[in-house]
Design a protein around this motif. Structure first.
Motif, PDB file in Angstrom:
ATOM      1  N   TRP A 225       0.853  -1.189   0.000  1.00  0.00           N
ATOM      2  CA  TRP A 225       0.000   0.000   0.000  1.00  0.00           C
ATOM      3  C   TRP A 225       0.883   1.231   0.000  1.00  0.00           C
ATOM      4  CZ3 TRP A 225      -1.330   3.595   4.181  1.00  0.00           C
ATOM      5  CH2 TRP A 225      -0.471   3.478   5.293  1.00  0.00           C
ATOM      6  N   GLY A 226       0.292   2.378  -0.254  1.00  0.00           N
ATOM      7  CA  GLY A 226       1.081   3.600  -0.240  1.00  0.00           C
ATOM      8  C   GLY A 226       0.461   4.678  -1.112  1.00  0.00           C
ATOM      9  N   LYS A 227       1.315   5.616  -1.538  1.00  0.00           N
ATOM     10  CA  LYS A 227       0.880   6.744  -2.361  1.00  0.00           C
ATOM     11  C   LYS A 227       1.739   6.828  -3.616  1.00  0.00           C
ATOM     12  CE  LYS A 227       0.014  10.628  -0.285  1.00  0.00           C
ATOM     13  NZ  LYS A 227       0.225  11.857   0.543  1.00  0.00           N
ATOM     14  N   SER A 229       4.397   8.274  -5.797  1.00  0.00           N
ATOM     15  CA  SER A 229       5.605   9.020  -5.438  1.00  0.00           C
ATOM     16  C   SER A 229       5.855  10.216  -6.353  1.00  0.00           C
ATOM     17  CB  SER A 229       6.826   8.087  -5.475  1.00  0.00           C
ATOM     18  OG  SER A 229       6.992   7.552  -6.780  1.00  0.00           O
ATOM     19  N   TYR A 239      -4.401   7.041  -2.482  1.00  0.00           N
ATOM     20  CA  TYR A 239      -3.722   5.872  -1.930  1.00  0.00           C
ATOM     21  C   TYR A 239      -4.068   4.634  -2.764  1.00  0.00           C
ATOM     22  CZ  TYR A 239      -2.366   8.295   2.361  1.00  0.00           C
ATOM     23  OH  TYR A 239      -1.785   9.144   3.264  1.00  0.00           O
ATOM     24  N   ILE A 284       5.076  -0.464  -6.922  1.00  0.00           N
ATOM     25  CA  ILE A 284       4.867   0.928  -6.530  1.00  0.00           C
ATOM     26  C   ILE A 284       3.999   1.617  -7.577  1.00  0.00           C
ATOM     27  CG2 ILE A 284       7.057   1.121  -5.284  1.00  0.00           C
ATOM     28  CD1 ILE A 284       8.078   2.767  -7.703  1.00  0.00           C
ATOM     29  N   ASP A 431       8.433   0.323   1.315  1.00  0.00           N
ATOM     30  CA  ASP A 431       8.770   1.318   0.296  1.00  0.00           C
ATOM     31  C   ASP A 431       8.789   2.716   0.892  1.00  0.00           C
ATOM     32  OD1 ASP A 431       9.101   0.006  -2.367  1.00  0.00           O
ATOM     33  OD2 ASP A 431       7.107  -0.752  -1.918  1.00  0.00           O
ATOM     34  N   TYR A 432       9.775   3.496   0.481  1.00  0.00           N
ATOM     35  CA  TYR A 432       9.911   4.899   0.886  1.00  0.00           C
ATOM     36  C   TYR A 432       9.179   5.773  -0.127  1.00  0.00           C
ATOM     37  CZ  TYR A 432      12.288   9.442   1.363  1.00  0.00           C
ATOM     38  OH  TYR A 432      12.587  10.776   1.499  1.00  0.00           O
ATOM     39  N   ASN A 433       8.517   6.822   0.375  1.00  0.00           N
ATOM     40  CA  ASN A 433       7.843   7.765  -0.514  1.00  0.00           C
ATOM     41  C   ASN A 433       8.414   9.155  -0.289  1.00  0.00           C
ATOM     42  OD1 ASN A 433       5.847   9.596  -1.713  1.00  0.00           O
ATOM     43  ND2 ASN A 433       4.615   7.750  -1.960  1.00  0.00           N
ATOM     44  N   TYR A 440       6.337   2.937   3.910  1.00  0.00           N
ATOM     45  CA  TYR A 440       5.072   2.218   3.894  1.00  0.00           C
ATOM     46  C   TYR A 440       5.349   0.718   3.929  1.00  0.00           C
ATOM     47  CZ  TYR A 440       2.690   6.573   2.771  1.00  0.00           C
ATOM     48  OH  TYR A 440       2.182   7.850   2.823  1.00  0.00           O
ATOM     49  N   TYR A 447      -1.810  -2.209   7.413  1.00  0.00           N
ATOM     50  CA  TYR A 447      -1.146  -1.011   6.910  1.00  0.00           C
ATOM     51  C   TYR A 447      -0.268  -0.442   8.029  1.00  0.00           C
ATOM     52  CZ  TYR A 447      -5.097  -1.055   3.568  1.00  0.00           C
ATOM     53  OH  TYR A 447      -6.031  -1.394   2.630  1.00  0.00           O
ATOM     54  N   SER A 449       3.227   2.260   8.822  1.00  0.00           N
ATOM     55  CA  SER A 449       4.113   3.277   8.259  1.00  0.00           C
ATOM     56  C   SER A 449       5.064   3.799   9.332  1.00  0.00           C
ATOM     57  CB  SER A 449       3.310   4.431   7.653  1.00  0.00           C
ATOM     58  OG  SER A 449       2.475   5.023   8.636  1.00  0.00           O
TER      59      SER A 449
END
Length: 457
Positions: A225-227, A229, A239, A284, A431-433, A440, A447, A449
């Motif tokens: 999950w995440g946003k 980048s 998201y 991603i 994963d880094y955003n 994340y 979920y 973070s």
């Protein structure tokens, strides 16, 4: 639920005439003859009532939590403003005490009662900050003790002793430093987005657990999950989520903001066709495109959410023989940071060590490649931040550590010991955003973070 139907022969119920008894199931229908010779049928119907009240209760709790988070964030902003104001006042107070030390004639100007009032204000501020951050940090305790000591000194200073005046000046300097440390600590919550003028990651925050995945399935231990980048205008708050009970990648969900992610509402979905499905969970979203590991042929997969087109590229040296230690099929790990788009993998030539490849986003090809000394099968996961790869591994059931870094700009590698708590023992993606400087993590269906703090000293 037991329903009894009385059928007086030879009259036949019109409802039962439309529903053959054999379709009800032999275990759900029984019959007998009543005292008056009538036929009595007993029908057992399952209780299929949908628990709407529980769903509404869960949604209300989620809304309340969101409101509480917003209240706490507003408190932090308020205390930040107060802290800056009090720090400025403290500097003025220090200047006043310094002037007093230069001339005995100025001693009479010192308003001791004013000093006591200002110190009480500092004490109240520290208490509020401590409550707001819900922290028992030694820094807050030490700052509180320093203020109380200053109050005692002010109470005895009215004896007009120059040596005492020097003591209070020294104590004010200490207090100023403490407040500055407190201000720096608070800046941890205010990331300097886009700035890579630092020497690398210094530490991570405690894990922030949002909730169980949108399917509410604890068996969905694989996912991410995440946003985005590199979001398009208007999509900065979007998201994504994907989860499954296997490492097969078949579906993605998109939510317009964090609130809708938590409430599992107003989502759109993407079903990946069988010919383009993927394996692994280290995917991603960047530039409104999904980057993932395509299953067959084994290659980099890409789906553009704007053009609705699929694409793929084979990396000849990449192999499926090496995966991360927490799960299988994690062969290609996509990452994005302030410097661009990356993919990490291992090859036969690298003997199982991680290889970093920079991806040309426009042409979807490989620009450059770096070999590292991190064995992929000993690594829990890896991510990129400011052009530096960071690899993690397990310390124990509750602790993870960033143990290795490789700088693609200088070629420098470091052995690190940056430990951070895990929410659960295993996780499938990390994963880094760069848009919010968060890590994340998808940890056994949850979920999770982390705030990332870089060393700018």
């Amino acid at each position: 639920m037991l329903s009894t139907l009385f059928l007086l022969l030879p009259v036949i119920s019109p409802t039962l005439a439309w529903i053959p008894v054999q379709d009800w199931g032999s275990g759900n229908v029984t019959s007998s003859v009543g005292s008056l010779g009538e036929c009595v049928c007993h029908v057992y119907l399952p209780d299929t009532t949908f628990p709407a009240d529980r769903v509404q209760h869960m949604q209300q709790i989620s809304k309340d939590l969101i409101q509480e988070v917003q209240i706490q964030m507003n408190k932090i902003k308020t205390y930040e403003i107060k802290l800056e104001i009090y720090l400025g006042e403290l500097k003025k107070l220090l200047d006043r005490v310094t002037i007093l030390g230069s001339s005995a004639d100025d001693y009479i100007k010192l308003d001791f009662e004013l000093l006591r009032i200002e110190l009480r204000e500092f004490e109240s501020l520290v208490s509020q900050l401590k409550d707001a951050f819900n922290s028992s940090s030694p820094m807050f305790d030490s700052l509180y003790t320093e203020i109380r000591n200053m109050t005692l000194i002010v109470n005895t200073l009215e004896s007009y002793d120059k040596s005492n005046l020097q003591v209070i000046r020294i104590e004010f300097v200490k207090l100023q430093k403490k407040l500055e440390e407190c201000q720096k600590e608070q800046e941890f919550l205010k990331p300097d987005i886009g700035n890579c003028n630092h020497t690398g990651i210094m530490r991570l925050s405690k894990p922030m657990v949002s909730q169980l995945n949108s399917h509410l399935q604890t068996s969905y231990i694989y996912g991410g999950w995440g946003k985005d980048s590199k979001p398009a205008k208007g999509s900065e708050s979007t998201y994504f989520y994907s989860g499954s009970s296997s490492t097969l990648t078949t579906q993605f969900y998109f939510y317009p903001d964090y609130k809708h992610l938590l409430l599992m509402s107003t989502s759109s979905s993407l079903d990946i066709p069988p010919s383009y499905r993927g394996y692994g969970n280290n995917y991603i979203v960047r530039g409104n495109s999904i980057y993932y590991q395509r299953y067959s042929p084994f290659s980099m997969g890409k789906y553009n959410l704007t053009s609705k087109l699929y694409d793929s590229r084979v990396i000849p040296t990449a192999t499926t023989a090496f995966s991360y230690s927490y799960s299988n099929n994690q062969n290609m790990d996509f990452a994005a940071d302030e410097k661009g788009l990356w993919v990490m993998y291992a090859s036969e030539e690298s003997k199982g060590k991680l290889v970093i490849a920079k991806i040309d986003e426009k042409g979807f090809g490989i620009e450059n490649v770096w070999n590292t000394a991190a064995y992929k099968q000993m690594t829990g996961n890896a991510f990129m931040a400011c052009g530096v790869m960071y690899a993690t591994r397990s310390v124990d059931l509750n602790t993870e550590e960033i143990y290795y870094s490789f700088d693609t700009k200088s070629g420098e590698e470091k052995h690190l010991n940056i430990r951070f708590p895990k929410f659960q023992e295993n996780y499938s993606s990390l994963d880094y955003n760069p848009t919010d400087q968060l890590l994340y993590m998808y940890s056994n269906g949850y979920y999770v973070s982390y705030h990332v703090r870089f060393n700018t000293a």
